[in-house]
Scaffold this active site. Structure first.
Site, PDB file in Angstrom:
ATOM      1  N   SER A 282       0.834  -1.199   0.000  1.00 52.28           N
ATOM      2  CA  SER A 282       0.000   0.000   0.000  1.00 52.28           C
ATOM      3  C   SER A 282       0.875   1.258   0.000  1.00 52.28           C
ATOM      4  O   SER A 282       1.658   1.468  -0.923  1.00 52.28           O
ATOM      5  CB  SER A 282      -0.964  -0.032   1.201  1.00 52.28           C
ATOM      6  OG  SER A 282      -1.928   0.993   1.113  1.00 52.28           O
TER       7      SER A 282
ATOM      8  N   GLU B 177      -1.867  -2.508  -8.234  1.00 53.66           N
ATOM      9  CA  GLU B 177      -3.118  -2.847  -7.557  1.00 53.66           C
ATOM     10  C   GLU B 177      -3.629  -1.582  -6.885  1.00 53.66           C
ATOM     11  O   GLU B 177      -2.901  -0.615  -6.748  1.00 53.66           O
ATOM     12  CB  GLU B 177      -2.893  -3.967  -6.539  1.00 53.66           C
ATOM     13  CG  GLU B 177      -1.903  -3.623  -5.415  1.00 53.66           C
ATOM     14  CD  GLU B 177      -2.513  -2.807  -4.278  1.00 53.66           C
ATOM     15  OE1 GLU B 177      -3.702  -2.999  -3.964  1.00 53.66           O
ATOM     16  OE2 GLU B 177      -1.801  -1.965  -3.698  1.00 53.66           O
TER      17      GLU B 177
ATOM     18  N   HIS C  71      -5.043  -5.205  -1.976  1.00 49.31           N
ATOM     19  CA  HIS C  71      -5.771  -4.890  -0.753  1.00 49.31           C
ATOM     20  C   HIS C  71      -6.899  -5.877  -0.463  1.00 49.31           C
ATOM     21  O   HIS C  71      -7.460  -5.868   0.629  1.00 49.31           O
ATOM     22  CB  HIS C  71      -6.341  -3.475  -0.826  1.00 49.31           C
ATOM     23  CG  HIS C  71      -5.327  -2.404  -0.575  1.00 49.31           C
ATOM     24  ND1 HIS C  71      -4.393  -2.035  -1.506  1.00 49.31           N
ATOM     25  CD2 HIS C  71      -5.102  -1.628   0.517  1.00 49.31           C
ATOM     26  CE1 HIS C  71      -3.641  -1.064  -1.013  1.00 49.31           C
ATOM     27  NE2 HIS C  71      -4.050  -0.796   0.219  1.00 49.31           N
TER      28      HIS C  71
END
Length: 300
Positions: free
Chosen positions: A115, A213, A275
């Site tokens: 992330s 992503e 995620h």
């Protein structure tokens, strides 16, 4: 096996793992079990001050100076064998121009997270050091359905990664196309990778395998970011595109299909990292070959 074939060495039982919070704060109750979880897996935890706040803004785990000091300490202190991010969120990019890059490049100890950690992975990639896009304790561990992802992380830590290892396989996906491609794995979160464009911290994209992503990005935002990558020339320079999950918002599949139709490189879509669940560990900064036909990703 020859030492040159070891890309990420195994993390021995009893190794001390520095836990840092370079981005957002943990939600209530999510910090308390972290040390116990690591001890259950055979490692010795060291939770550094950034994990405990105080948050100067509601999206930062601790003041910039505290988070910066913890990143420096975690990599420079020989007591620590690996560095684990508590969670993502926001805040890592605030530290980049104040980080002493020599401290991050002087050791090959593993950085684990994803992330917002994408920007710290980029620094390690730029230094020629492998890192691990993988579940984090305050974001993933202990959540329903996340057990297999957490187990996979600790299996990877115990075994390490070597040339020739299969990272995993993606299930057949309608966006997957093209022939096998080889390059250095770079990337991570789409929004954070785009935030590095125009900065000195963007990894070299020429001939790379770019993994992307994201979460909670509506289709118009995904469209804007892919357009930004195209206009910056990134999508014309990579050797292949590895697509993970896009969750937490309306499906961006129509937008992705539009952009992918213009690519000249192979695409391996549906990769089980991101995620959502599954979120399997993915080494970054290492060379790999992706084979869209089989869905395989092999190191080396």
């Amino acid at each position: 096996m020859a030492e040159a074939s070891v890309l990420i060495p195994p993390l021995a039982p009893g190794a001390q793992i520095a836990v840092i919070a370079p981005a957002g704060p943990p939600k209530p109750g999510r910090l308390d079990p972290v040390a116990g979880w690591l001890r259950e897996r055979g490692y010795e935890p060291a939770l550094l001050p950034s994990c405990f706040g105080p948050p100067p803004l509601d999206f930062l785990a601790a003041p910039d100076a505290v988070r910066l000091a913890d990143v420096h300490t975690a990599f420079a202190d020989a007591r620590f064998d690996a560095v684990l991010a508590l969670r993502g969120g926001s805040g890592c990019i605030r530290l980049l121009d104040r980080l002493q890059l020599g401290r991050l490049a002087c050791t090959r100890k593993l950085l684990i997270g994803y992330s917002d950690l994408t920007v710290l992975h980029a620094l390690r990639t730029n230094a020629g050091i492998a890192s691990l896009h993988a579940p984090m304790p305050a974001s993933d561990w202990g959540l329903p359905g996340a057990e297999a992802d957490t187990d996979a992380l600790f299996q990877c830590l115990a075994a390490g990664w070597r040339v020739g290892d299969e990272v995993g396989r993606a299930a057949p996906h309608p966006f997957t196309t093209g022939s096998a491609a080889h390059g250095r794995l770079i990337g991570g979160n789409l929004a954070m990778f785009c935030a590095l464009l125009g900065t000195p911290y963007l990894p070299d994209v020429d001939g790379a395998l770019l993994f992307l992503e994201d979460i909670s990005e509506e289709p118009y935002r995904v469209d804007r970011m892919f357009t930004q990558l195209r206009l910056a020339g990134v999508l014309d320079r990579i050797a292949g595109l590895l697509l993970g999950s896009f969750t937490g918002a309306e499906s961006p599949d129509a937008v992705l299909a539009d952009h992918l139709s213009r690519l000249r490189c192979p695409v391996l879509a549906g990769w089980p990292s991101g995620h959502g669940q599954p979120n399997r560990p993915l080494p970054l900064g290492v060379h790999a070959e992706m084979d869209p036909a089989s869905g395989r990703l092999v190191l080396g």
